[in-house]
Design a protein around this motif. Structure first.
Motif, PDB file in Angstrom:
ATOM      1  N   ALA A  28      59.338 -15.911  20.437  1.00  0.00           N
ATOM      2  CA  ALA A  28      60.207 -16.616  19.499  1.00  0.00           C
ATOM      3  C   ALA A  28      60.914 -15.649  18.563  1.00  0.00           C
ATOM      4  CB  ALA A  28      59.373 -17.602  18.679  1.00  0.00           C
ATOM      5  N   PHE A  29      61.964 -16.144  17.921  1.00  0.00           N
ATOM      6  CA  PHE A  29      62.597 -15.358  16.865  1.00  0.00           C
ATOM      7  C   PHE A  29      63.018 -16.282  15.725  1.00  0.00           C
ATOM      8  CE2 PHE A  29      65.788 -16.346  20.056  1.00  0.00           C
ATOM      9  CZ  PHE A  29      66.882 -16.782  19.337  1.00  0.00           C
ATOM     10  N   LEU A  30      62.899 -15.737  14.520  1.00  0.00           N
ATOM     11  CA  LEU A  30      63.205 -16.485  13.305  1.00  0.00           C
ATOM     12  C   LEU A  30      64.618 -16.158  12.861  1.00  0.00           C
ATOM     13  CD1 LEU A  30      61.772 -18.360  11.191  1.00  0.00           C
ATOM     14  CD2 LEU A  30      61.276 -16.287   9.890  1.00  0.00           C
ATOM     15  N   GLN A  31      65.390 -17.192  12.558  1.00  0.00           N
ATOM     16  CA  GLN A  31      66.778 -16.969  12.181  1.00  0.00           C
ATOM     17  C   GLN A  31      67.140 -17.841  10.978  1.00  0.00           C
ATOM     18  OE1 GLN A  31      69.290 -16.794  15.557  1.00  0.00           O
ATOM     19  NE2 GLN A  31      71.194 -16.649  14.401  1.00  0.00           N
ATOM     20  N   ARG A  32      67.946 -17.281  10.085  1.00  0.00           N
ATOM     21  CA  ARG A  32      68.435 -18.028   8.931  1.00  0.00           C
ATOM     22  C   ARG A  32      69.888 -18.443   9.172  1.00  0.00           C
ATOM     23  NH1 ARG A  32      67.081 -19.254   3.877  1.00  0.00           N
ATOM     24  NH2 ARG A  32      65.159 -18.033   3.960  1.00  0.00           N
ATOM     25  N   PHE A  33      70.180 -19.710   8.848  1.00  0.00           N
ATOM     26  CA  PHE A  33      71.518 -20.253   9.045  1.00  0.00           C
ATOM     27  C   PHE A  33      72.052 -20.776   7.713  1.00  0.00           C
ATOM     28  CE2 PHE A  33      69.250 -20.791  13.049  1.00  0.00           C
ATOM     29  CZ  PHE A  33      70.170 -20.327  13.982  1.00  0.00           C
ATOM     30  N   PRO A  34      73.334 -20.573   7.438  1.00  0.00           N
ATOM     31  CA  PRO A  34      73.937 -21.170   6.248  1.00  0.00           C
ATOM     32  C   PRO A  34      74.146 -22.670   6.450  1.00  0.00           C
ATOM     33  CG  PRO A  34      75.592 -19.993   7.519  1.00  0.00           C
ATOM     34  CD  PRO A  34      74.276 -19.732   8.188  1.00  0.00           C
ATOM     35  N   PRO A  35      74.560 -23.386   5.400  1.00  0.00           N
ATOM     36  CA  PRO A  35      74.807 -24.825   5.543  1.00  0.00           C
ATOM     37  C   PRO A  35      75.946 -25.121   6.518  1.00  0.00           C
ATOM     38  CG  PRO A  35      74.669 -24.198   3.220  1.00  0.00           C
ATOM     39  CD  PRO A  35      74.721 -22.928   4.013  1.00  0.00           C
ATOM     40  N   GLN A  36      75.844 -26.304   7.148  1.00  0.00           N
ATOM     41  CA  GLN A  36      76.895 -26.843   8.011  1.00  0.00           C
ATOM     42  C   GLN A  36      77.161 -26.000   9.259  1.00  0.00           C
ATOM     43  OE1 GLN A  36      78.171 -30.001   7.458  1.00  0.00           O
ATOM     44  NE2 GLN A  36      76.546 -29.938   5.915  1.00  0.00           N
ATOM     45  N   VAL A  37      76.122 -25.362   9.770  1.00  0.00           N
ATOM     46  CA  VAL A  37      76.207 -24.662  11.047  1.00  0.00           C
ATOM     47  C   VAL A  37      75.664 -25.587  12.138  1.00  0.00           C
ATOM     48  CG1 VAL A  37      75.297 -22.764  12.431  1.00  0.00           C
ATOM     49  CG2 VAL A  37      76.070 -22.340  10.097  1.00  0.00           C
ATOM     50  N   VAL A  97      71.875 -28.829   6.993  1.00  0.00           N
ATOM     51  CA  VAL A  97      72.343 -29.511   5.787  1.00  0.00           C
ATOM     52  C   VAL A  97      72.478 -28.514   4.642  1.00  0.00           C
ATOM     53  CG1 VAL A  97      71.810 -31.328   4.103  1.00  0.00           C
ATOM     54  CG2 VAL A  97      71.279 -31.670   6.534  1.00  0.00           C
ATOM     55  N   GLU A  98      71.582 -27.544   4.629  1.00  0.00           N
ATOM     56  CA  GLU A  98      71.533 -26.510   3.601  1.00  0.00           C
ATOM     57  C   GLU A  98      71.131 -25.207   4.272  1.00  0.00           C
ATOM     58  OE1 GLU A  98      67.999 -27.297   1.031  1.00  0.00           O
ATOM     59  OE2 GLU A  98      67.629 -28.879   2.514  1.00  0.00           O
ATOM     60  N   SER A  99      71.060 -24.139   3.507  1.00  0.00           N
ATOM     61  CA  SER A  99      70.585 -22.877   4.065  1.00  0.00           C
ATOM     62  C   SER A  99      69.187 -23.100   4.646  1.00  0.00           C
ATOM     63  CB  SER A  99      70.540 -21.818   2.961  1.00  0.00           C
ATOM     64  OG  SER A  99      70.054 -20.595   3.479  1.00  0.00           O
ATOM     65  N   SER A 100      69.010 -22.730   5.904  1.00  0.00           N
ATOM     66  CA  SER A 100      67.785 -23.094   6.619  1.00  0.00           C
ATOM     67  C   SER A 100      67.247 -21.917   7.416  1.00  0.00           C
ATOM     68  CB  SER A 100      68.049 -24.262   7.579  1.00  0.00           C
ATOM     69  OG  SER A 100      68.515 -25.402   6.889  1.00  0.00           O
ATOM     70  N   GLN A 101      65.932 -21.900   7.533  1.00  0.00           N
ATOM     71  CA  GLN A 101      65.250 -20.891   8.337  1.00  0.00           C
ATOM     72  C   GLN A 101      64.543 -21.598   9.492  1.00  0.00           C
ATOM     73  OE1 GLN A 101      63.239 -16.727   7.125  1.00  0.00           O
ATOM     74  NE2 GLN A 101      62.245 -18.509   6.259  1.00  0.00           N
ATOM     75  N   ILE A 102      64.875 -21.205  10.702  1.00  0.00           N
ATOM     76  CA  ILE A 102      64.404 -21.923  11.889  1.00  0.00           C
ATOM     77  C   ILE A 102      63.821 -20.942  12.890  1.00  0.00           C
ATOM     78  CG2 ILE A 102      65.114 -23.386  13.821  1.00  0.00           C
ATOM     79  CD1 ILE A 102      67.330 -24.458  11.969  1.00  0.00           C
ATOM     80  N   LEU A 103      62.637 -21.286  13.394  1.00  0.00           N
ATOM     81  CA  LEU A 103      62.002 -20.504  14.448  1.00  0.00           C
ATOM     82  C   LEU A 103      62.416 -21.089  15.788  1.00  0.00           C
ATOM     83  CD1 LEU A 103      59.916 -18.176  14.863  1.00  0.00           C
ATOM     84  CD2 LEU A 103      58.174 -19.970  15.069  1.00  0.00           C
ATOM     85  N   MET A 104      62.931 -20.237  16.665  1.00  0.00           N
ATOM     86  CA  MET A 104      63.440 -20.686  17.966  1.00  0.00           C
ATOM     87  C   MET A 104      62.546 -20.136  19.067  1.00  0.00           C
ATOM     88  SD  MET A 104      67.450 -19.999  17.007  1.00  0.00           S
ATOM     89  CE  MET A 104      68.106 -20.510  18.598  1.00  0.00           C
ATOM     90  N   VAL A 105      61.919 -21.047  19.819  1.00  0.00           N
ATOM     91  CA  VAL A 105      60.988 -20.669  20.878  1.00  0.00           C
ATOM     92  C   VAL A 105      61.644 -20.967  22.224  1.00  0.00           C
ATOM     93  CG1 VAL A 105      58.658 -20.925  21.786  1.00  0.00           C
ATOM     94  CG2 VAL A 105      59.106 -21.387  19.360  1.00  0.00           C
ATOM     95  N   PRO A 106      61.793 -19.975  23.114  1.00  0.00           N
ATOM     96  CA  PRO A 106      62.435 -20.227  24.412  1.00  0.00           C
ATOM     97  C   PRO A 106      61.771 -21.377  25.167  1.00  0.00           C
ATOM     98  CG  PRO A 106      62.184 -17.877  24.058  1.00  0.00           C
ATOM     99  CD  PRO A 106      61.432 -18.561  22.949  1.00  0.00           C
TER     100      PRO A 106
END
Length: 230
Positions: A28-37, A97-106
């Motif tokens: 997995a990898f952790l990624q931060r996204f800004p709002p409205q992505v 919706v807001e700045s978010s941190q999401i872990l993405m697992v293949p």
């Protein structure tokens, strides 16, 4: 990653074999996204299992020029699990919706471990069963209640979740709230006006419930619709 212990405590991962959990996290990898992505688009293949660690994501769908909100995902929670397991396409789109941190697992790693870790597989069944029951409750809420009743029960649930103080802070804008409740923004405004004699005082995103007993008599909450534990 410092958030791994939070992920490990999710019901989905809590009891699975340590080696298999480590394998998932290493892929997995952790990624931060800004709002409205926009993270996912309905109709695209489900390449990852998403784990919401911080922030919030709106799941929504569109058809024939219309769009509606389905759900707001908040930490710590997974989303798009069914599509991942079925190796299927997304039935919903999702955007931050807001700045978010999401872990993405293949997705392929999730399916591989699902096939060999029976404890994880049972946890997946429990998770999907809970999601199914949630969908049934949502359908009952929309089909068996009118707009005013849906809003009244929504406010009572939010008050309970926020400490039962009689003051509710809306977590989404009113347009999104209307979509989540199956209304137009105009119908939501009329529903709030209808609830004013029942002690619902609106001040922007802050809602004061000054007559909770009266509101409860109108709403008639049911554990078979409103209790998340059933």
């Amino acid at each position: 990653m410092r958030d791994i212990p939070l992920v490990r405590e999710l019901d989905l991962f809590r009891e699975m074999e340590e080696a298999n959990f480590d394998e998932l996290m290493q892929a997995a990898f952790l990624q931060r996204f800004p709002p409205q992505v926009q993270l996912i688009t309905e109709g695209d293949p489900a390449d990852f299992l998403y784990i919401m660690v911080e922030g919030s994501v709106e799941l929504f769908a569109g058809n024939n020029g219309r769009e509606t909100s389905i759900e707001i995902v908040r930490p710590v929670a997974t989303f798009i699990l069914a599509a991942v397991l079925r190796d299927a396409t997304f039935l919903m789109s999702g955007r931050t919706v807001e700045s978010s941190q999401i872990l993405m697992v293949p997705a392929e790693n999730v399916r591989a471990i699902f096939a060999r870790d029976h404890v994880f597989a049972r946890a997946v069944v429990r998770e999907l069963s809970a999601r199914y029951r949630g969908v049934v409750k949502s359908l009952k809420n929309h089909k068996l209640r009118n707009a005013v009743e849906r809003l009244a029960n929504c406010l009572l649930r939010a008050d309970a979740e926020q400490g039962g103080t009689g003051t509710v802070t809306l977590q989404v804008d009113k347009r999104t709230l209307a979509a989540l409740l199956g209304m137009t923004p105009e119908n939501l405004s009329r529903a709030f006006a209808t609830l004013k004699p029942y002690g619902v005082d609106v001040n922007g995103r802050e809602i004061h419930l000054t007559k909770p007993d009266d509101l409860r008599k109108l709403a008639k909450p049911s554990p078979l619709i409103d209790d998340p534990s059933t």
